[in-house]
Each structure stands twice: as structure tokens, then as C-alpha cells.
Design a protein around this motif. Sequence first.
Motif, PDB file in Angstrom:
ATOM      1  N   PRO A 211       6.071 -84.218 -11.435  1.00 50.28           N
ATOM      2  CA  PRO A 211       5.703 -82.963 -11.930  1.00 50.28           C
ATOM      3  C   PRO A 211       6.886 -82.267 -12.215  1.00 50.28           C
ATOM      4  O   PRO A 211       7.629 -81.883 -11.296  1.00 50.28           O
ATOM      5  N   ALA A 212       6.904 -81.308 -13.347  1.00 53.04           N
ATOM      6  CA  ALA A 212       8.179 -80.488 -13.850  1.00 53.04           C
ATOM      7  C   ALA A 212       7.925 -79.622 -14.751  1.00 53.04           C
ATOM      8  O   ALA A 212       7.213 -79.902 -15.696  1.00 53.04           O
ATOM      9  N   PHE A 213       8.448 -78.638 -14.777  1.00 53.93           N
ATOM     10  CA  PHE A 213       8.432 -77.475 -15.586  1.00 53.93           C
ATOM     11  C   PHE A 213       9.889 -76.976 -16.007  1.00 53.93           C
ATOM     12  O   PHE A 213      10.728 -76.867 -15.192  1.00 53.93           O
ATOM     13  N   MET A 214      10.000 -76.785 -17.215  1.00 53.35           N
ATOM     14  CA  MET A 214      11.467 -76.277 -17.763  1.00 53.35           C
ATOM     15  C   MET A 214      10.974 -74.807 -18.493  1.00 53.35           C
ATOM     16  O   MET A 214      10.366 -74.879 -19.569  1.00 53.35           O
ATOM     17  N   GLY A 215      11.468 -73.588 -18.092  1.00 52.33           N
ATOM     18  CA  GLY A 215      11.500 -72.434 -19.042  1.00 52.33           C
ATOM     19  C   GLY A 215      12.937 -71.966 -19.373  1.00 52.33           C
ATOM     20  O   GLY A 215      13.634 -71.775 -18.220  1.00 52.33           O
ATOM     21  N   ASN A 216      12.984 -71.511 -20.446  1.00 51.96           N
ATOM     22  CA  ASN A 216      14.279 -71.154 -20.736  1.00 51.96           C
ATOM     23  C   ASN A 216      13.974 -69.585 -21.622  1.00 51.96           C
ATOM     24  O   ASN A 216      13.090 -69.485 -22.293  1.00 51.96           O
ATOM     25  N   VAL A 268      10.569 -70.315 -23.853  1.00 55.61           N
ATOM     26  CA  VAL A 268      10.642 -71.605 -24.393  1.00 55.61           C
ATOM     27  C   VAL A 268      10.390 -72.487 -23.092  1.00 55.61           C
ATOM     28  O   VAL A 268      11.240 -72.885 -22.433  1.00 55.61           O
ATOM     29  N   VAL A 269       9.190 -73.141 -23.498  1.00 56.98           N
ATOM     30  CA  VAL A 269       8.433 -73.863 -22.144  1.00 56.98           C
ATOM     31  C   VAL A 269       8.409 -75.410 -22.550  1.00 56.98           C
ATOM     32  O   VAL A 269       8.125 -75.869 -23.823  1.00 56.98           O
ATOM     33  N   GLN A 270       8.604 -76.194 -21.625  1.00 55.18           N
ATOM     34  CA  GLN A 270       8.365 -77.869 -21.470  1.00 55.18           C
ATOM     35  C   GLN A 270       7.744 -78.257 -20.239  1.00 55.18           C
ATOM     36  O   GLN A 270       8.175 -77.437 -19.055  1.00 55.18           O
ATOM     37  N   ARG A 271       7.111 -79.178 -20.222  1.00 58.66           N
ATOM     38  CA  ARG A 271       6.190 -79.626 -19.235  1.00 58.66           C
ATOM     39  C   ARG A 271       6.134 -81.082 -19.036  1.00 58.66           C
ATOM     40  O   ARG A 271       6.034 -81.683 -19.879  1.00 58.66           O
ATOM     41  N   LYS A 272       6.180 -81.524 -17.845  1.00 61.53           N
ATOM     42  CA  LYS A 272       5.778 -82.972 -17.501  1.00 61.53           C
ATOM     43  C   LYS A 272       4.921 -83.191 -16.381  1.00 61.53           C
ATOM     44  O   LYS A 272       5.317 -82.626 -15.253  1.00 61.53           O
ATOM     45  N   ASN A 273       3.846 -83.767 -16.440  1.00 60.15           N
ATOM     46  CA  ASN A 273       3.131 -84.052 -15.329  1.00 60.15           C
ATOM     47  C   ASN A 273       2.186 -83.076 -14.485  1.00 60.15           C
ATOM     48  O   ASN A 273       2.157 -83.123 -13.499  1.00 60.15           O
ATOM     49  N   LEU A 274       2.251 -81.878 -15.061  1.00 59.29           N
ATOM     50  CA  LEU A 274       1.670 -80.669 -14.251  1.00 59.29           C
ATOM     51  C   LEU A 274       0.166 -80.760 -14.696  1.00 59.29           C
ATOM     52  O   LEU A 274      -0.401 -80.811 -15.663  1.00 59.29           O
TER      53      LEU A 274
END
Length: 274
Positions: A211-216, A268-274
Motif C-alpha cells: 500500500p502506497a501513496f505519492m503526493g506532490n 498531484v496524487v498517485q496511489r497503489k493498493n490503498l
Amino acid sequence: MRLRSAFLGALLLAGAVSGTASASPPSAQGGSGPYPAGYETTIRLVDHTVYRPNTLPAGVKLPVVVWGNGACRADGTWFENILTEWASHGFLVIANGRPNGSGSTDSRMLTDSIDWAIAENSRPGSKYRGRIDTTRIAAMGQSCGGIETYEIADDPRLTTVVLWNSGLLSDSQNALLRRLRTPIAYFIGGPSDIAYENAMDDWRRLPVGLPAFMGNLDVGHFGTFDQPNGGEFGRVGGHWLKWQLKGDQASGAQFTGSPCGLCATEWVVQRKNL
């Protein structure tokens, strides 16, 4: 391709904001949360700074946040605004370095913070006895402190890890990514952040299923740490902590759902497995 030399310079020279062995009382009240907070030192963890509610709330156990500073600088009050903010929302936040300290830190100091919190929760005579939730622990770090966070990310006591303006310097370090086992979040300063390319390269290499979140947010490598309560970084980081360490589903909605709370904002959002 990673930005090795330029980012290394930032790790060593750049920051994001702005004793003795005896204990000190909490500093002045601060933060936007329900528990005005400050910091103190302790003879049992002499090379660190402890942020906590000035009055420990009755019937509330404090989850633990351990923090590594930018530049791996041993100054526990360099990120005072944001760390006080999180403590005011009911967290015990332990930063590497003494107040206004100097010198360098290492990842072992994050582990020392976890050890201390667990020991204090059970130590007879400790004001923290029975007041700490030792089953909910986050490791966080900015820039060089993010590398320190990676280095302890396989500690089985951790609940989540968070990197601020940070990413691995070299592909020779990629084995650290394979050791990740808890939900991870990245809060990065957008393309102008010297750590941006490194963080995005790490993002592409995360273990499958993690589970991962990327916020820029387009604020560069210095983030919003110097703003009152840590600015937007303080607000969003608080939501991540409340979701991951307290099970707050309203905070979790900032990162999950279609759209997520942050998805329609300047992030700017990217998500994996959340």
C-alpha cells in the motif's frame, strides 16, 4: 537515472526550516490540535527531542512518531513547527538531536527512539507509563532523514513509514525498497524538488502489493515546514498519521476513495493498493 550528486549536496547542506543531560520542561504551547503541545528533553534519551501534549490527556494513549531531520542534522528543533503540530493531535513525536543541537545523526537514533518509548510505557515512575500506544509507530524523515527512515523500515514494530522530500541516492541502495513491509507515503515538493526524480524512481520500484501513496505539492525541497503548524505538509501529514495510527476514517478519506480528498486539490496524487 537518479540525481545523485545534486541531491547529495541537498542532503548534506539543505534543511527544510528556518545541552546538558538533564531533563527540561515542555516548551510553550503550540499546534492546532486539541492538545496544546511543546517539547522536552530527557536523561534517558539524551540525544533527542520529545514533542508531546503539555498535559498528557486522560484515557488517551499516544501513538509514536520517530523523526529524522533533513541533512541528517542533529537539531531536534529544526522542524519544530510541524512536529509540535502533530504532537498537538495526540502523538508522541521523537526527533533525532537535542534542541538547537549540532552534528550528524544516523538511523540507529530512530531505533533508539522506538526503544525508549516502549521502555517508558512500562517503566515504574515514568509519566508515560500506560500512556503510549506501542502497537502504533510511524517512522518519518525529511531529505537525508528519509534515507534514515528507509534504513529501519523493516523494523517489525513499525506501522507505517513516510518520506518527505526524499528518495534513494543510488541504484545500489535499491535493496532497501525490497525490505519495505508497511504502508508508505511520500510527500514531495513537485518537479522543482531536488529529490523529485529520486522519489519517483523509488515509487516505480516499490514491492508489488505494498500500500502506497505519492503526493506532490509544487513547493520545492523546503516544503512548507517553516509555516505555522507546518503549513500544508503539517495538515496532510497529520491526516496520514491519524488514519494509519488511530484508524480515523475521515482522515483516511483524504487518501482513499474516488476521488480522494486530496485528489481535487493542488496536490498531484498517485496511489497503489490503498
